[in-house]
Design a protein around this motif. Structure first.
Motif, PDB file in Angstrom:
ATOM      1  N   LEU A   1       0.841  -1.205   0.000  1.00  0.00           N
ATOM      2  CA  LEU A   1       0.000   0.000   0.000  1.00  0.00           C
ATOM      3  C   LEU A   1       0.875   1.252   0.000  1.00  0.00           C
ATOM      4  CD1 LEU A   1      -3.064  -0.496   2.355  1.00  0.00           C
ATOM      5  CD2 LEU A   1      -2.987  -0.342  -0.117  1.00  0.00           C
TER       6      LEU A   1
ATOM      7  N   SER B   1       1.903   1.973  -3.452  1.00  0.00           N
ATOM      8  CA  SER B   1       0.964   2.332  -4.505  1.00  0.00           C
ATOM      9  C   SER B   1       0.095   3.538  -4.164  1.00  0.00           C
ATOM     10  CB  SER B   1       0.100   1.119  -4.882  1.00  0.00           C
ATOM     11  OG  SER B   1      -0.512   0.589  -3.749  1.00  0.00           O
ATOM     12  N   LEU B   2      -0.010   3.937  -2.879  1.00  0.00           N
ATOM     13  CA  LEU B   2      -0.850   5.091  -2.573  1.00  0.00           C
ATOM     14  C   LEU B   2      -0.133   6.381  -2.964  1.00  0.00           C
ATOM     15  CD1 LEU B   2      -2.302   4.243   0.931  1.00  0.00           C
ATOM     16  CD2 LEU B   2      -3.176   3.727  -1.320  1.00  0.00           C
ATOM     17  N   PRO B   3      -0.857   7.302  -3.608  1.00  0.00           N
ATOM     18  CA  PRO B   3      -0.228   8.577  -3.926  1.00  0.00           C
ATOM     19  C   PRO B   3       0.057   9.371  -2.635  1.00  0.00           C
ATOM     20  CG  PRO B   3      -2.308   8.310  -5.108  1.00  0.00           C
ATOM     21  CD  PRO B   3      -2.227   7.219  -4.102  1.00  0.00           C
TER      22      PRO B   3
ATOM     23  N   PHE C   1       0.293  12.472  -1.891  1.00  0.00           N
ATOM     24  CA  PHE C   1      -0.511  13.642  -1.535  1.00  0.00           C
ATOM     25  C   PHE C   1      -1.834  13.238  -0.899  1.00  0.00           C
ATOM     26  CE2 PHE C   1      -2.346  12.652  -5.606  1.00  0.00           C
ATOM     27  CZ  PHE C   1      -3.629  13.147  -5.570  1.00  0.00           C
ATOM     28  N   TRP C   2      -2.405  12.125  -1.365  1.00  0.00           N
ATOM     29  CA  TRP C   2      -3.686  11.698  -0.814  1.00  0.00           C
ATOM     30  C   TRP C   2      -3.512  11.175   0.611  1.00  0.00           C
ATOM     31  CZ3 TRP C   2      -6.519   7.209   0.552  1.00  0.00           C
ATOM     32  CH2 TRP C   2      -7.899   7.449   0.689  1.00  0.00           C
TER      33      TRP C   2
ATOM     34  N   ILE D   1      -3.341  14.151   2.823  1.00  0.00           N
ATOM     35  CA  ILE D   1      -4.659  14.739   3.074  1.00  0.00           C
ATOM     36  C   ILE D   1      -5.410  13.922   4.117  1.00  0.00           C
ATOM     37  CG2 ILE D   1      -6.905  15.220   2.022  1.00  0.00           C
ATOM     38  CD1 ILE D   1      -5.481  15.848  -0.545  1.00  0.00           C
ATOM     39  N   MET D   2      -5.327  12.591   3.979  1.00  0.00           N
ATOM     40  CA  MET D   2      -6.033  11.733   4.927  1.00  0.00           C
ATOM     41  C   MET D   2      -5.446  11.877   6.333  1.00  0.00           C
ATOM     42  SD  MET D   2      -8.522  10.347   3.488  1.00  0.00           S
ATOM     43  CE  MET D   2      -8.712  11.759   2.413  1.00  0.00           C
TER      44      MET D   2
ATOM     45  N   ILE E   1      -4.118  14.590   7.544  1.00  0.00           N
ATOM     46  CA  ILE E   1      -4.635  15.861   8.066  1.00  0.00           C
ATOM     47  C   ILE E   1      -6.063  15.668   8.546  1.00  0.00           C
ATOM     48  CG2 ILE E   1      -5.368  18.181   7.398  1.00  0.00           C
ATOM     49  CD1 ILE E   1      -2.948  18.424   5.688  1.00  0.00           C
ATOM     50  N   MET E   2      -6.861  14.950   7.719  1.00  0.00           N
ATOM     51  CA  MET E   2      -8.251  14.737   8.091  1.00  0.00           C
ATOM     52  C   MET E   2      -8.341  14.014   9.434  1.00  0.00           C
ATOM     53  SD  MET E   2     -11.117  12.906   5.766  1.00  0.00           S
ATOM     54  CE  MET E   2     -11.460  11.358   6.544  1.00  0.00           C
TER      55      MET E   2
ATOM     56  N   PHE F   1      10.645  14.692  -3.887  1.00  0.00           N
ATOM     57  CA  PHE F   1       9.264  14.386  -3.511  1.00  0.00           C
ATOM     58  C   PHE F   1       8.734  15.340  -2.455  1.00  0.00           C
ATOM     59  CE2 PHE F   1       9.068  10.379  -5.746  1.00  0.00           C
ATOM     60  CZ  PHE F   1       7.721  10.327  -6.015  1.00  0.00           C
TER      61      PHE F   1
ATOM     62  N   VAL G   1       5.667  17.631  -3.059  1.00  0.00           N
ATOM     63  CA  VAL G   1       4.277  17.243  -2.815  1.00  0.00           C
ATOM     64  C   VAL G   1       3.921  17.449  -1.347  1.00  0.00           C
ATOM     65  CG1 VAL G   1       2.652  15.342  -2.948  1.00  0.00           C
ATOM     66  CG2 VAL G   1       4.452  15.551  -4.657  1.00  0.00           C
TER      67      VAL G   1
ATOM     68  N   ILE H   1       8.960  12.279 -10.507  1.00  0.00           N
ATOM     69  CA  ILE H   1       8.293  13.537 -10.178  1.00  0.00           C
ATOM     70  C   ILE H   1       9.143  14.733 -10.599  1.00  0.00           C
ATOM     71  CG2 ILE H   1       9.184  13.568  -7.799  1.00  0.00           C
ATOM     72  CD1 ILE H   1       5.747  14.669  -8.116  1.00  0.00           C
TER      73      ILE H   1
ATOM     74  N   LEU I   1      -1.126  19.520  -7.338  1.00  0.00           N
ATOM     75  CA  LEU I   1      -0.191  20.612  -7.095  1.00  0.00           C
ATOM     76  C   LEU I   1      -0.576  21.869  -7.870  1.00  0.00           C
ATOM     77  CD1 LEU I   1       3.219  18.709  -7.209  1.00  0.00           C
ATOM     78  CD2 LEU I   1       2.014  19.552  -5.211  1.00  0.00           C
TER      79      LEU I   1
ATOM     80  N   MET J   1     -11.362  20.827   3.550  1.00  0.00           N
ATOM     81  CA  MET J   1     -11.025  19.757   4.478  1.00  0.00           C
ATOM     82  C   MET J   1     -10.959  20.250   5.912  1.00  0.00           C
ATOM     83  SD  MET J   1     -10.169  16.669   4.812  1.00  0.00           S
ATOM     84  CE  MET J   1      -9.544  15.876   3.378  1.00  0.00           C
TER      85      MET J   1
ATOM     86  N   LEU K   1      -7.705   5.698  -5.469  1.00  0.00           N
ATOM     87  CA  LEU K   1      -7.057   4.600  -4.761  1.00  0.00           C
ATOM     88  C   LEU K   1      -7.472   3.247  -5.308  1.00  0.00           C
ATOM     89  CD1 LEU K   1      -5.409   4.790  -2.189  1.00  0.00           C
ATOM     90  CD2 LEU K   1      -7.434   4.024  -0.994  1.00  0.00           C
TER      91      LEU K   1
ATOM     92  N   ASN L   1      -2.720  -2.362 -10.073  1.00  0.00           N
ATOM     93  CA  ASN L   1      -1.507  -2.999  -9.557  1.00  0.00           C
ATOM     94  C   ASN L   1      -1.713  -4.475  -9.260  1.00  0.00           C
ATOM     95  OD1 ASN L   1       0.460  -1.026  -9.666  1.00  0.00           O
ATOM     96  ND2 ASN L   1      -0.208  -0.077  -7.763  1.00  0.00           N
TER      97      ASN L   1
END
Lengths: 325, 321
Positions: free
Chosen positions: A137, A140-142, A144-145, A148-149, A151-152, A260, A263, B167, B260, B282, B298, B305
């Motif tokens: 995981l 493969s998880l970006p 930035f997302w 955000i999670m 922060i949430m 990186f 980001v 990137i 971005l 948010m 996701l 993948n």
């Protein structure tokens, strides 16, 4: 040996020169800064004066030579937006980015190695499998997302950690750092963890693969036959040997952490170089964009050069092969 | 030799290379075609089957987004500002529609926006993947077949590019090219081509030494014919695996760039832009504007993948029983 180093140095300079050409012409051919930066209410004379002041009246190739001449002297142009030298702007923000990158590197080692070694020692256990699943995981998880999670979850819902900025900083040797104050640490933790996740997954995999391999080696068998405790075998004999690939890869990955951080810095409003470059691209602040890209390319080429030379010192086959070509 | 003969030789060669000449197969094993074997190998993993079904569903949603969406989120006549920032499950101001996933700051149904966003994200990802794959295929085959200076030049360029993180390369290109769908696709192609080239070259180098290439050369077939008719089908399997993983990477990278604010323009609201849009809300607790597009992104990346992982296991001859 010296022939090898000279060849590598020449190659590195060539790469930097090609990149400078590419970046400078690319950035300067797209978009017209005159329209963006000069007040449309200006009279014709004021307009001419402003263009001259910014050096935009010269033909593009002359602008490049001026840029190159100044760049060698450490002058990468003056920001259109801030009116300050681009290099100064970037250097001012560099400590924040480096602090973030090193904190992430530290986290990925301290968390990644124990998890990886555990997964390597117990590959079939539930915990071992969970660790590997989590590392997939993490790959493969970006970024930035995930940021955000975080922060949430930690800032908005639980209210445990602040979501933006660096917090209180302390000046050490003229550089502001966050990690020496409690408030700064609280601000640093989430962005550092966010940036670290990808590298952490990498470390977990390397440590796991290394552990599984090392556990079957004769010296581990011998250590166990000698009656050493399992603890000592793992902490001394195994750990020492898996550190070699981990340290090598992480050295190479430091540059990618800095890249990186663009980001992570945007998500957490961390005032580093990455945030500056994104703002500058949007504002078409060409000198800052060119300066940032040149500095980061320079950093990368330097890191690669150092790694190459170190390898050739450790393994003579590398440089012999290179000379044969 | 007439063109028809050449063609026949070509197909015969392809048959031999799969290892199952049809005329020698006994009646009992006649049903065991390569495709069937592939299918039965693939379906051994239930997770991979679920991932594949999910991927097909996602593709269908992306293709038929305008048909299945509850509203057209970019038709200003149907969205109502009175409905802005409604939580998931609330009904609209007029009272005739339920927003399953809530609405954004303009009063758009998030579910519809996600369907449309999926379309754009997948479109950009797949388009850049296909272009990069074709480019990598041609360049990689050229490098492997000609060797020598051509090979060195191509592979040095590949090594150089791969020493920079994706990137950073994308950032340089976006800074240089500016914004726009075509420019993002160019940036993604430049980021990816090196991976494809390296993969194709590696497997083509192995293929080049095999007897069927030698046989084709002895038959006096042209270079281009040998490269594209004989070697290409045999270097495809590893390429398909790299391709699926790369498309997932491309989608993630596009979403990152769009988040971005240097990716796709606002006129092409991909998932990354939707997430970025919701990020501003948010901190005031309106999580759904960012959260659900993120979940969609996701699921897309993880399913691609998973399918890619399984394909790698199935297509890898070393793991074949």
């Amino acid at each position: 040996m010296s022939v090898f180093i000279i060849r590598r140095l020449l190659q590195a300079s060539l790469v930097i020169l090609v990149m400078s050409l590419l970046v400078f012409f690319g950035v300067n051919v797209i978009g017209n800064p005159v329209d963006i930066l000069i007040n449309p209410d200006f009279t014709q004379e004021q307009r001419e004066a402003a263009i001259r002041a910014l050096g935009l009246h010269l033909p593009i190739h002359e602008q490049y030579f001026v840029f190159l001449k100044n760049a060698v002297q450490g002058d990468l142009g003056i920001s259109f937006v801030f009116g300050e030298p681009a290099l100064k702007l970037i250097v001012q923000r560099m400590p924040a980015t480096l602090e973030l990158a090193f904190a992430a590197l530290f986290l990925s080692i301290v968390v990644g190695i124990p998890l990886g070694v555990y997964a390597g020692l117990h590959p079939e256990s539930v915990a071992g499998r969970t660790i590997m699943g989590a590392s997939i995981l993490g790959f493969s998880l970006p970024t930035f997302w995930v940021g955000i999670m975080m922060i949430m979850l930690f800032a908005v819902m639980l209210g445990w950690l602040p979501s933006t900025g660096r917090g209180d900083t302390v000046e050490v040797l003229g550089i502001h750092v966050s990690f020496l104050t409690w408030d700064g640490l609280r601000h640093l933790f989430m962005p550092a963890l966010n940036l670290a996740l990808l590298k952490m997954s990498l470390v977990i995999r390397l440590a796991r693969a290394g552990t599984r391999e090392v556990m079957h080696q004769d010296y581990v068998k011998f250590a166990r036959a000698k009656g050493l405790s399992r603890r000592r075998v793992v902490l001394v004999h195994v750990l020492k040997n898996i550190m070699i690939p981990v340290v090598t890869i992480l050295g190479l990955e430091l540059g990618s952490l800095i890249a990186f951080s663009v980001v992570t810095e945007t998500v957490f409003a961390w005032p580093g170089m990455g945030k500056l470059i994104i703002d500058s691209i949007q504002l078409l602040d060409r000198p800052v964009v060119v300066a940032y890209l040149m500095i980061i390319v320079f950093m990368f080429v330097t890191i690669n050069l150092v790694v190459d030379v170190l390898y050739s010192l450790l393994d003579p086959r590398v440089r012999l092969q290179d000379l044969k070509e | 030799m007439s063109p028809a003969d050449t063609k026949m030789v070509g197909t015969k060669m392809a048959d031999v290379s799969t290892g199952i000449p049809p005329e020698r197969a006994s009646p009992a094993t006649a049903v065991e075609t390569p495709f069937r074997r592939f299918l039965s190998d693939y379906t051994e993993s239930p997770v991979a089957v679920v991932a594949f079904v999910a991927l097909v569903l996602i593709l269908l949603i992306a293709i038929f987004a305008p048909v299945i969406s509850p509203q057209n989120p970019y038709d200003l006549a149907v969205i109502d500002i009175m409905d802005s920032r409604l939580a998931p499950g609330e009904t609209n101001f007029a009272g005739d529609m339920t927003y399953v996933l809530g609405t954004d700051d303009q009063g758009r149904d998030m579910l519809s926006a996600i369907f449309y966003g999926l379309r754009i994200s997948l479109g950009v990802g797949v388009a850049s993947g296909v272009i990069a794959l074709s480019l990598g295929l041609v360049i990689g085959l050229t490098a492997a077949y000609f060797g020598g200076k051509v090979d060195t030049l191509i592979m040095r360029t590949v090594d150089l590019q791969l020493s920079f993180p994706a990137i950073l390369v994308a950032l340089i290109l976006v800074a240089v090219l500016g914004r726009g769908v075509d420019k993002i696709i160019i940036a993604l192609v430049v980021v990816q081509w090196a991976y494809y080239t390296r993969t194709v070259r590696a497997s083509a180098l192995v293929e080049r030494r095999k007897e069927y290439v030698e046989a084709a050369t002895c038959l006096g077939l042209g270079t281009r014919h040998i490269l594209f008719r004989h070697m290409l089908p045999n270097v495809l399997p590893p390429l398909i695996v790299v391709g699926t993983v790369q498309v997932a990477h491309a989608i993630a990278l596009e979403a990152t760039l769009s988040f971005l604010g240097i990716g796709l323009p606002i006129t092409e609201p991909s998932l990354g832009l939707l997430i970025s849009n919701g990020f501003d809300y948010m901190l005031s607790g309106k999580y759904w504007i960012s959260f659900f597009p993120g979940v969609a992104l996701l699921i897309t990346i993880v399913t691609i993948n998973l399918v890619g992982d399984r394909l790698r296991d199935v297509l890898n001859p070393r793991l074949q029983k």
